[in-house]
Design a protein around this motif. Structure first.
Motif, PDB file in Angstrom:
ATOM      1  N   LYS A   1      39.956  31.763  57.445  1.00 28.04           N
ATOM      2  CA  LYS A   1      40.791  32.668  56.662  1.00 28.04           C
ATOM      3  C   LYS A   1      41.554  33.581  57.615  1.00 28.04           C
ATOM      4  CE  LYS A   1      37.155  36.119  55.951  1.00 28.04           C
ATOM      5  NZ  LYS A   1      36.423  36.929  54.939  1.00 28.04           N
TER       6      LYS A   1
ATOM      7  N   HIS B   1      46.400  29.959  51.444  1.00 30.51           N
ATOM      8  CA  HIS B   1      45.826  28.759  52.060  1.00 30.51           C
ATOM      9  C   HIS B   1      44.704  29.169  52.999  1.00 30.51           C
ATOM     10  CE1 HIS B   1      45.650  24.589  53.126  1.00 30.51           C
ATOM     11  NE2 HIS B   1      46.133  24.733  54.341  1.00 30.51           N
ATOM     12  N   GLU B   2      43.514  29.384  52.406  1.00 28.88           N
ATOM     13  CA  GLU B   2      42.309  29.714  53.152  1.00 28.88           C
ATOM     14  C   GLU B   2      41.164  28.859  52.622  1.00 28.88           C
ATOM     15  OE1 GLU B   2      41.717  33.869  52.479  1.00 28.88           O
ATOM     16  OE2 GLU B   2      43.228  34.491  53.939  1.00 28.88           O
ATOM     17  N   ALA B   3      40.224  28.544  53.479  1.00 29.76           N
ATOM     18  CA  ALA B   3      39.108  27.686  53.079  1.00 29.76           C
ATOM     19  C   ALA B   3      37.890  28.539  52.733  1.00 29.76           C
ATOM     20  CB  ALA B   3      38.752  26.724  54.207  1.00 29.76           C
TER      21      ALA B   3
ATOM     22  N   SER C   1      41.632  24.591  49.292  1.00 29.95           N
ATOM     23  CA  SER C   1      42.089  25.980  49.231  1.00 29.95           C
ATOM     24  C   SER C   1      42.744  26.269  47.884  1.00 29.95           C
ATOM     25  CB  SER C   1      43.085  26.246  50.356  1.00 29.95           C
ATOM     26  OG  SER C   1      44.300  25.543  50.123  1.00 29.95           O
TER      27      SER C   1
ATOM     28  N   ARG D   1      39.900  35.914  45.931  1.00 29.90           N
ATOM     29  CA  ARG D   1      40.026  34.454  45.935  1.00 29.90           C
ATOM     30  C   ARG D   1      39.425  33.851  44.666  1.00 29.90           C
ATOM     31  NH1 ARG D   1      37.115  32.578  50.413  1.00 29.90           N
ATOM     32  NH2 ARG D   1      38.837  33.109  51.771  1.00 29.90           N
TER      33      ARG D   1
END
Length: 382
Positions: free
Chosen positions: A216, A245-247, A324, A344
Motif C-alpha cells: 500500500k 490500487h492497494e493489496a 485490489s 478500504r
C-alpha cells in the motif's frame, strides 16, 4: 437524442454505477440519494452535476427534490432506483418480507407518485423474484400500473454487455408515455454466437501494475498502453496514477495457502493441514469458489461487498494476493477516473453494491431509442 437536456435522479445511488451509465449515454443526473456517507463522497466527486442528498429515503421529500433540481412535477425524464438488496439476496439465508429493508421499494414508489417521471428504472438482485412466492415483483408492477406506468422486468446478465463478470440483475423498466418497453440486446457472447467475445478478467485488469501482498501507499503508475477496448474505456479521462490500487494484507497462513492454488484452482488444492479448521470437514463438492484463483481468460464470479479470498474467487490470476479495490472496480466496469472514498472496507462495499456502469449505459440507450423511434414515426405521419 434531442438537444433538450435529459434528466435523471438516482435513489439508493451508492457510489453511482447506475448514474454513471446514464451519464455515459447522455443523461444529466441532477440528484442522487443514499444513506452511506462514504459512498456519498465518491458520488459527489464523480457526479459534479448532481446534488447528493445524504439522508434516509424516508426523509427525502418530493418538494426537496424539486427545489434541489429545479424540476417541476412531471418534468423528470427518468427516476432510477436500486433499493438495498440484502433482504432479497440469495446470500442472505434469513431473507424475507419481514426484513424492514424489503419495504424500501415502497419509498421508491412514493417518489414516483410525487415526481411523476416519464420513465422509471428500478434494479435489484434476482432473489427478489422468488421471495414471498414472487409477490414482491407482482406488487411492484401492480403499484406502478396504478400510478399510470406500463412496466416490464427482466433478468439481465452483465457479461452479455461487456462486463467481465458473471452477475445477474433484475431490471424493471416502465413509462407513462405509451412508449414501447424494450431491454438491451446482448452485445457479447461465447464463441460462435456472432457477438463480440466476452470481456475476460485479463482483458479488464491486465494493464494494471503488479502488487505484492499487503502493498500500500504505493504511487502506482500505468506501465503499459491499453491493448483492448475495455482498457481504453476504463482509462479514458484517468490521470497517470492508478487510484485505489492497494493489496489487502493477508495473513502468513493465507499466503502459504495461495501458493498451492493454481489458476482456476480453489480450496481443494490447499494441503489438508493448511486448511481452515471449518473446511477440513467440508465435502469437496462444496464451496467451489472459496480460495479461488481467477482464470485470466475467464469471467469473474460476482463481485461482493468484500473480496475476501475465504468466500470467493478473488485471488489474482498470477500474484499471490487478493484483488485490489481498483481491480474489483474494473471487473464492475467502473472507469479508472472514479476515486472511491472512505476506508478500504468501505471502498469494497461501494464497488460490490454497484450496478456496473456498462449495464446502466445499455439500459439508458434503449430508453433513448424508444423516444427517438416514436419521434421519427410522428414526424413521418405529419
Amino acid at each position: 437524442m434531442t438537444t433538450q437536456r435529459l434528466t435523471a435522479i438516482d435513489l439508493f445511488c451508492g457510489a453511482g454505477g447506475l448514474s454513471e451509465g446514464f451519464r455515459q449515454a447522455g443523461y444529466t443526473v441532477v440528484a442522487g440519494n443514499d444513506i452511506d456517507a462514504a459512498a456519498g463522497e465518491t458520488y459527489k466527486a464523480t457526479h459534479p452535476d448532481a446534488e447528493f442528498i445524504l439522508a434516509p429515503i424516508q426523509d427525502v421529500t418530493v418538494d426537496r427534490l424539486c427545489k434541489t433540481t429545479g424540476l417541476r412535477l412531471g418534468e423528470l425524464d427518468v427516476l432510477l432506483g436500486g433499493p438495498p438488496c440484502q433482504a432479497y439476496s440469495v446470500y442472505n439465508h434469513q431473507r424475507g418480507m419481514h426484513d424492514a429493508r424489503a419495504s424500501l421499494f415502497e419509498q421508491y414508489l412514493r417518489i414516483v407518485e410525487g415526481m411523476k417521471p416519464k420513465w422509471v428504472v428500478m434494479e435489484n438482485v434476482t432473489g427478489i423474484t422468488s421471495i414471498a412466492g414472487g409477490t414482491v415483483v407482482q406488487s411492484i408492477k401492480e403499484e406502478l400500473r396504478k400510478l399510470g406506468y406500463e412496466v416490464e422486468c427482466r433478468v439481465l446478465k452483465t457479461e452479455e454487455y461487456g462486463v467481465p463478470q458473471e452477475r445477474r440483475r433484475v431490471v424493471f423498466i416502465g413509462n407513462r408515455l405509451g412508449l414501447p418497453i424494450e431491454f438491451p440486446k446482448p452485445t457479447h457472447g461465447p464463441a460462435g454466437s456472432g457477438l463480440e467475445p466476452f470481456t475476460t478478467i485479463w482483458d479488464a485488469i491486465g494493464d494494471l501494475p503488479p502488487l505484492a501482498n499487503g502493498e500500500k501507499d504505493k504511487i502506482a503508475a500505468y506501465t503499459e498502453e491499453p491493448v483492448n477496448w475495455f482498457q481504453a474505456y476504463a482509462r479514458e479521462n484517468a490521470g497517470k496514477t492508478v487510484l485505489n490500487h492497494e493489496a489487502p494484507r493477508l495473513s502468513p497462513v493465507n499466503e502459504a495457502r495461495m501458493r498451492h492454488i493454481p489458476i482456476g484452482g480453489s480450496w481443494r488444492d490447499i494441503p489438508y493441514d493448511l486448511l481452515p479448521e471449518g473446511m477440513k470437514k467440508a465435502k469437496r463438492s462444496d464451496h467451489t469458489k472459496r480460495y479461488g484463483r481467477m482464470r485470466p481468460d475467464g469471467l469473474s464470479c460476482t463481485v461482493l461487498t468484500k473480496c475476501d479470498v475465504h468466500w470467493g474467487a478473488y485471488i489474482h490470476p498470477y500474484q499471490d494476493r487478493a484483488i485490489s479495490v481498483r481491480e474489483a472496480a474494473r471487473i464492475q466496469a467502473f472507469p479508472d477516473s472514479f476515486f472511491f472514498h472512505g476506508s478500504r472496507t468501505e471502498q469494497y462495499v461501494q464497488v460490490g453494491n454497484a450496478v456496473p456502469p456498462l449495464l446502466g449505459r445499455k439500459v439508458a440507450e434503449v430508453l433513448l431509442k424508444a423516444g427517438t423511434t416514436v419521434r421519427k414515426e410522428r414526424q413521418k405521419a405529419a
